[in-house]
Design a protein around this motif. Structure first.
Motif, short mmCIF file in Angstrom:
data_model
loop_
_atom_site.label_atom_id
_atom_site.label_comp_id
_atom_site.label_asym_id
_atom_site.label_seq_id
_atom_site.Cartn_x
_atom_site.Cartn_y
_atom_site.Cartn_z
N ALA A 170 40.35 32.96 26.99
CA ALA A 170 39.39 33.99 26.62
C ALA A 170 38.53 34.45 27.78
CB ALA A 170 38.52 33.49 25.47
N ASP A 171 38.10 33.50 28.64
CA ASP A 171 37.24 33.90 29.76
C ASP A 171 38.01 34.74 30.78
OD1 ASP A 171 38.75 31.62 30.34
OD2 ASP A 171 37.38 30.96 31.91
N VAL A 172 39.32 34.55 30.87
CA VAL A 172 40.14 35.36 31.78
C VAL A 172 40.40 36.73 31.16
CG1 VAL A 172 42.32 35.50 33.02
CG2 VAL A 172 41.17 33.29 32.77
N GLN A 173 40.63 36.77 29.83
CA GLN A 173 40.80 38.05 29.15
C GLN A 173 39.63 38.99 29.43
OE1 GLN A 173 41.19 37.61 24.94
NE2 GLN A 173 42.88 36.15 25.04
N ASP A 174 38.43 38.40 29.50
CA ASP A 174 37.23 39.23 29.65
C ASP A 174 37.19 39.98 30.98
OD1 ASP A 174 36.37 38.56 27.17
OD2 ASP A 174 34.95 37.03 27.81
N ALA A 175 38.04 39.58 31.94
CA ALA A 175 38.10 40.32 33.20
C ALA A 175 38.58 41.75 32.97
CB ALA A 175 39.03 39.60 34.18
N LEU A 176 39.26 41.97 31.84
CA LEU A 176 39.76 43.32 31.55
C LEU A 176 38.67 44.24 31.00
CD1 LEU A 176 43.23 42.66 29.84
CD2 LEU A 176 42.83 43.81 32.02
N ILE A 177 37.59 43.68 30.50
CA ILE A 177 36.59 44.50 29.81
C ILE A 177 36.02 45.57 30.73
CG2 ILE A 177 34.33 44.49 28.71
CD1 ILE A 177 35.05 41.76 27.52
N SER A 178 35.53 45.18 31.90
CA SER A 178 34.94 46.18 32.80
C SER A 178 36.00 47.13 33.34
CB SER A 178 34.22 45.48 33.96
OG SER A 178 35.13 44.72 34.73
N ILE A 179 37.23 46.64 33.53
CA ILE A 179 38.30 47.50 34.03
C ILE A 179 38.61 48.59 33.01
CG2 ILE A 179 40.76 47.56 34.60
CD1 ILE A 179 40.43 44.74 35.77
N LEU A 180 38.65 48.23 31.73
CA LEU A 180 38.99 49.19 30.69
C LEU A 180 37.83 50.13 30.37
CD1 LEU A 180 41.02 46.95 28.20
CD2 LEU A 180 41.89 48.53 29.92
N SER A 181 36.60 49.64 30.49
CA SER A 181 35.47 50.49 30.13
C SER A 181 35.01 51.36 31.29
CB SER A 181 34.30 49.63 29.64
OG SER A 181 33.89 48.71 30.65
N GLU A 182 34.96 50.81 32.50
CA GLU A 182 34.46 51.55 33.66
C GLU A 182 35.56 52.14 34.51
OE1 GLU A 182 31.96 48.86 35.76
OE2 GLU A 182 30.82 48.29 33.97
N LYS A 183 36.81 51.72 34.26
CA LYS A 183 37.96 52.17 35.04
C LYS A 183 37.75 51.91 36.54
CE LYS A 183 40.15 53.70 31.44
NZ LYS A 183 39.23 53.22 30.42
N SER A 184 37.12 50.77 36.82
CA SER A 184 36.91 50.37 38.21
C SER A 184 36.92 48.86 38.28
CB SER A 184 35.59 50.91 38.75
OG SER A 184 34.50 50.34 38.06
N LEU A 185 37.20 48.35 39.48
CA LEU A 185 37.26 46.91 39.71
C LEU A 185 36.43 46.60 40.96
CD1 LEU A 185 40.58 44.82 39.60
CD2 LEU A 185 38.64 44.22 41.03
N SER A 186 35.40 45.84 40.80
CA SER A 186 34.53 45.53 41.95
C SER A 186 35.11 44.42 42.79
CB SER A 186 33.13 45.14 41.46
OG SER A 186 33.20 43.96 40.66
N VAL A 187 34.95 44.58 44.11
CA VAL A 187 35.37 43.55 45.08
C VAL A 187 34.12 43.17 45.88
CG1 VAL A 187 37.00 42.97 46.91
CG2 VAL A 187 37.62 44.71 45.21
N PRO A 188 33.33 42.25 45.35
CA PRO A 188 32.06 41.93 46.01
C PRO A 188 32.23 41.38 47.41
CG PRO A 188 32.53 40.39 44.22
CD PRO A 188 33.51 41.49 44.09
N GLU A 189 33.34 40.70 47.69
CA GLU A 189 33.54 40.14 49.03
C GLU A 189 33.61 41.23 50.10
OE1 GLU A 189 35.64 37.40 46.05
OE2 GLU A 189 35.43 39.56 46.41
N LEU A 190 34.04 42.43 49.70
CA LEU A 190 34.16 43.54 50.65
C LEU A 190 33.12 44.62 50.37
CD1 LEU A 190 38.05 44.00 50.71
CD2 LEU A 190 36.64 42.59 52.21
N ASP A 191 32.26 44.37 49.37
CA ASP A 191 31.26 45.36 48.97
C ASP A 191 31.94 46.71 48.66
OD1 ASP A 191 28.76 46.27 48.34
OD2 ASP A 191 28.27 46.91 50.38
N GLU A 192 33.05 46.63 47.88
CA GLU A 192 33.81 47.81 47.54
C GLU A 192 34.08 47.84 46.04
OE1 GLU A 192 37.50 48.07 49.58
OE2 GLU A 192 36.61 48.05 51.60
N GLN A 193 34.53 48.99 45.59
CA GLN A 193 35.03 49.14 44.24
C GLN A 193 36.35 49.89 44.28
OE1 GLN A 193 32.43 50.86 41.34
NE2 GLN A 193 31.62 48.87 40.76
N VAL A 194 37.31 49.40 43.52
CA VAL A 194 38.59 50.11 43.36
C VAL A 194 38.47 50.94 42.09
CG1 VAL A 194 41.06 49.88 42.97
CG2 VAL A 194 39.89 48.30 44.52
#
Length: 367
Positions: A170-194
């Motif tokens: 369940a905690d891994v499933q939740d990684a999809l929530i922001s991807i599906l709602s915001e249509k973006s994926l944050s990469v904090p290590e690079l201070d970027e967003q895909v």
């Protein structure tokens, strides 16, 4: 209908959908004059024709990939043209993966962006990972990043398939929530967003009949449109599905029998349907149901094994003895409970059907 064996590369056991049906997809692309959503290779109308089968104006025959409700397929396709993800839900063996693969092939031109859900699936499979040798040598960088299939789909505006979503923790499933709602994926290590390009979406599959299922959170459920794929409505429909799939598999394995007139297909499917429903086809006799699912996919497996037995150890004609062992293995999953169910079905149903005497004898010989 096109012959699947002619479209499959001889160098692979099973070609991807976009390879196996490349000629049909190309013909649809030429004939398709309807509006196409951003990044879609075909219009929703053409995708529906590819999945359900039909004929183009120039006479090109399109082989059905899925036999079932047209409306359900149309709902699934329409969902993928919106900002909501698609969840194909159903018991095992209802062609969820098969339909998802063909939808991805027709819409994105590729069905190979896949996350296979298991109890051990980590968050990196949905987000990104790292090449640790490069990470240690050079620090965080794009070159050191290992993008997940989800990230690659976002960057290219394509569909990604997530198989067995409810098997993922369940905690891994939740990684999809922001991807599906915001249509973006944050990469904090690079201070970027895909940020996802137009055309990106997710096709997930799930069933609730297996052990180890993790229920979807309400937040994730709100971000998907669920389409429930049922088992085939009629005996004739299921026989057609099984015959087509076994013929295609047999061709890829160079197994010779012609299944167009194979009576064993109907008998195996009828046995499965009667044990699933708990009543015989004529509605006169009630039977017990085993613990096994007895899906259409399992019927395909039983008959494919029977074809192999007939081809390699018989005269090429599939008979009752060739499918009996497969039936026993499919039905009897619990050696105690299911064996009693199977024996009762043999004695109360199969034995009383004179035209099934050969099947009864073959099953009895196996014990």
């Amino acid at each position: 209908m096109s012959d699947p064996s002619t479209a499959t590369s001889p160098d692979v056991l099973r070609a991807h959908a976009e390879q196996q049906y490349a000629a049909e997809l190309a013909a649809l692309d030429v004939a398709d004059d309807r509006p196409r959503p951003p990044s879609w290779r075909l219009s929703p109308w053409a995708v529906s024709l590819y999945v359900l089968g039909g004929q183009l104006p120039d006479g090109t025959a399109i082989e059905p990939k899925y036999i079932g409700s047209r409306r359900l397929v149309e709902i699934a396709i329409a969902t993928l043209a919106t900002d909501r993800a698609l969840l194909l839900l159903g018991v095992p063996g209802t062609a969820k993966t098969w339909l998802g693969e063909h939808l991805a092939a027709a819409i994105s031109g590729s069905s190979t962006l896949v996350v296979q859900g298991t109890a051990g699936t980590a968050e990196e499979a949905l987000r990104y990972g790292w090449n640790y040798a490069r990470l240690l040598a050079d620090g965080p960088s794009r070159a050191a990043m290992v993008p997940s299939p989800v990230m690659r789909a976002m960057e290219t505006g394509a569909l990604v398939r997530v198989e067995e979503l409810t098997r993922i923790p369940a905690d891994v499933q939740d990684a999809l929530i922001s991807i599906l709602s915001e249509k973006s994926l944050s990469v904090p290590e690079l201070d970027e967003q895909v940020q996802a390009k137009p055309g990106f979406n997710v096709i997930a599959t799930a069933n609730n009949r297996d052990k180890g299922v993790n229920e979807l959170s309400s937040a994730l459920r709100r971000r998907v449109n669920t389409v429930v794929l049922p088992l085939p409505d009629t005996l004739e429909e299921e026989v057609e599905i099984v015959r087509g799939r076994v013929s295609a598999i047999g061709a890829s394995l160079s197994l010779p029998p012609d299944l167009e007139s194979l009576s064993e297909v109907q008998r195996v499917v009828q046995v499965f349907r009667e044990l699933r429903s708990g009543v015989t086809t004529d509605r006169r006799t009630t039977v017990k149901s085993p613990t096994a699912t007895l899906s259409t996919a399992e019927a395909i497996s039983v008959l494919t094994n029977g074809v192999a037995l007939a081809a390699h150890f018989g005269d090429g004609t599939v008979r009752a003895a060739d499918v009996a062992a497969g039936l026993l293995g499919a039905v009897v999953k619990d050696p105690v409970q299911d064996r009693i169910v199977w024996q009762e079905y043999l004695e109360t149903v199969v034995r009383d059907r004179r035209e099934w005497n050969d099947l009864y004898r073959a099953c009895r010989e196996l014990g």
